[in-house]
Write a protein that holds these residues in place. Structure first.
Motif, short mmCIF file in Angstrom:
data_model
loop_
_atom_site.label_atom_id
_atom_site.label_comp_id
_atom_site.label_asym_id
_atom_site.label_seq_id
_atom_site.Cartn_x
_atom_site.Cartn_y
_atom_site.Cartn_z
N GLY A 9 0.80 -0.66 -0.21
CA GLY A 9 0.11 -0.02 0.31
C GLY A 9 1.12 1.21 -0.33
O GLY A 9 1.83 1.40 -0.66
N SER A 10 0.52 2.42 0.89
CA SER A 10 0.72 3.53 1.15
C SER A 10 2.94 3.17 1.11
O SER A 10 3.27 4.69 0.57
CB SER A 10 0.41 4.14 2.08
N GLY A 11 2.98 2.08 1.85
CA GLY A 11 4.66 2.02 2.54
C GLY A 11 4.75 3.61 3.43
O GLY A 11 6.33 3.64 3.44
N THR A 12 4.42 3.57 4.31
CA THR A 12 4.41 5.07 5.01
C THR A 12 5.98 3.53 6.13
O THR A 12 6.68 4.83 6.94
CB THR A 12 3.41 5.36 6.11
N ASN A 13 5.65 2.71 6.92
CA ASN A 13 6.48 2.30 7.21
C ASN A 13 7.49 1.89 6.70
O ASN A 13 8.95 2.23 7.05
CB ASN A 13 5.98 0.97 7.65
N GLY A 90 2.96 -3.55 5.80
CA GLY A 90 1.86 -3.63 5.22
C GLY A 90 2.15 -4.60 4.13
O GLY A 90 0.89 -3.83 3.22
N MET A 92 0.08 -7.39 2.07
CA MET A 92 -1.09 -8.02 2.91
C MET A 92 -1.70 -9.72 2.63
O MET A 92 -2.87 -9.71 2.45
CB MET A 92 -2.36 -6.97 2.30
N THR A 110 4.55 -6.36 10.46
CA THR A 110 4.20 -5.19 11.40
C THR A 110 2.80 -5.34 11.41
O THR A 110 2.50 -5.61 9.87
CB THR A 110 4.95 -3.94 11.10
N HIS A 111 2.06 -5.66 13.15
CA HIS A 111 0.05 -5.62 12.73
C HIS A 111 -0.59 -4.41 13.55
O HIS A 111 -0.03 -4.65 14.34
CB HIS A 111 -0.02 -7.22 13.52
N PRO A 112 -1.05 -4.54 12.92
CA PRO A 112 -2.15 -2.65 13.53
C PRO A 112 -2.71 -3.38 14.57
O PRO A 112 -3.20 -2.72 14.48
CB PRO A 112 -2.50 -1.64 12.28
N HIS A 169 -6.20 4.53 12.91
CA HIS A 169 -5.12 3.69 11.88
C HIS A 169 -3.95 4.62 12.07
O HIS A 169 -2.87 4.44 12.08
CB HIS A 169 -5.66 3.21 11.33
N LYS A 173 -0.39 4.20 13.07
CA LYS A 173 0.68 4.12 12.72
C LYS A 173 2.20 4.99 12.69
O LYS A 173 3.18 5.08 12.53
CB LYS A 173 0.34 4.26 11.22
N GLU A 176 3.65 2.30 15.14
CA GLU A 176 4.24 1.18 14.56
C GLU A 176 5.59 1.70 13.69
O GLU A 176 5.96 1.17 13.62
CB GLU A 176 2.83 0.88 13.72
C1 GRF Z 1 0.24 -0.69 8.84
O1 GRF Z 1 -0.57 -0.34 9.40
C2 GRF Z 1 0.10 -1.90 8.95
O2 GRF Z 1 0.40 -2.71 9.98
C3 GRF Z 1 -0.94 -3.01 7.98
O3 GRF Z 1 -1.11 -1.35 7.37
C4 GRF Z 1 -0.26 -0.30 6.85
C5 GRF Z 1 0.25 -0.35 6.24
O4 GRF Z 1 0.66 0.64 6.02
N1 GRF Z 1 -1.11 -3.96 7.56
P1 GRF Z 1 2.34 1.22 5.13
O5 GRF Z 1 1.30 1.33 4.10
O6 GRF Z 1 3.65 1.01 5.56
O7 GRF Z 1 2.09 2.89 5.06
#
Ligand code: GRF
Length: 202
Positions: A9-13, A90, A92, A110-112, A169, A173, A176
């Motif tokens: 997804g958005s890849g903020t992690n 993130g 999925m 990582t799990h929210p 969320h 994050k 996280e």
């Molecule tokens: C994170 O909160 C992850 O734990 C969950 O989806 C989100 C992904 O965020 N599975 P990002 O893609 O890292 O912004």
């Protein structure tokens, strides 16, 4: 240490890891990201990787005749970058036995939510619906279950009356990202061992 990061997804992690490595330098942080993989195209996570000049790969389930063949392709695409650690940030999809045969015991996710509560793809929504007063995030090693591997670290986040899923969320994050950066750095610098459900970082 060499990291491959998997995103959906958005890849903020992912971005938090990129920023930490840029800020401290790969040597001081203990790791560098050598590639980013995804299960789909057209996501910000891949744009972030490309902006950082990183190699990327995409393995879409629908491009393969079976789930096992997808899993094998993901494992091979990941192995091509010879990672020491794989970070599912993130991502999925649930990886299968081929991936785990090669990277089990050195893949963190990582799990929210505060596992074992609220595993699966809707941890934030489930905690909110349940009426939990606190929730948070969990960084854990991936095993052959869903969000069920040995826990490395957790962070707690209060649930507010006015929260909806996205507000909660976003607050999760923030915790996280910091937790993931800290854990990945420690695993890379100090090493680790897994004894049953216990993770030992010397
Ligand atoms: C994170 O909160 C992850 O734990 C969950 O989806 C989100 C992904 O965020 N599975 P990002 O893609 O890292 O912004």
């Amino acid at each position: 240490k060499r990291l491959v990061v998997l995103v959906s997804g958005s890849g903020t992690n992912l971005q938090a890891l990129l920023d930490a490595i840029a800020e401290h330098g790969a040597d001081a942080y203990g790791a560098e990201i050598v590639a980013v993989g995804a299960d789909r195209t057209g996501i910000a996570g891949l744009e972030r990787a490309e902006r950082a000049g990183l190699p990327t790969f995409v393995c879409r389930v629908k491009d393969y005749a079976s789930r096992d063949e997808w899993d094998r392709a993901l494992a091979e695409a990941t192995a091509a970058h010879a990672p020491d650690l794989v970070v599912s940030a993130g991502f999925m999809k649930i990886v299968g036995k081929e991936f785990l045969a090669r990277f089990g015991g050195r893949t963190v996710n990582t799990h929210p939510a505060l596992l074992p509560s609220f595993p699966g793809a809707h941890g934030v929504r489930d905690a909110l619906a349940y009426g939990a007063k606190v929730t948070g995030c969990t960084v854990h090693f991936v095993d052959d279950g869903v969000d069920s591997g040995p826990i490395i670290a957790q962070g707690v986040v209060d649930v507010r009356d006015e929260d909806d899923e996205s507000a909660l969320h976003e607050r999760i994050k923030e915790v996280e990202r910091r937790l993931l950066v800290e854990v990945v750095g420690r695993l890379a610098r100090d090493g680790f061992s897994i004894e049953g459900r216990k993770v030992v970082i010397p």
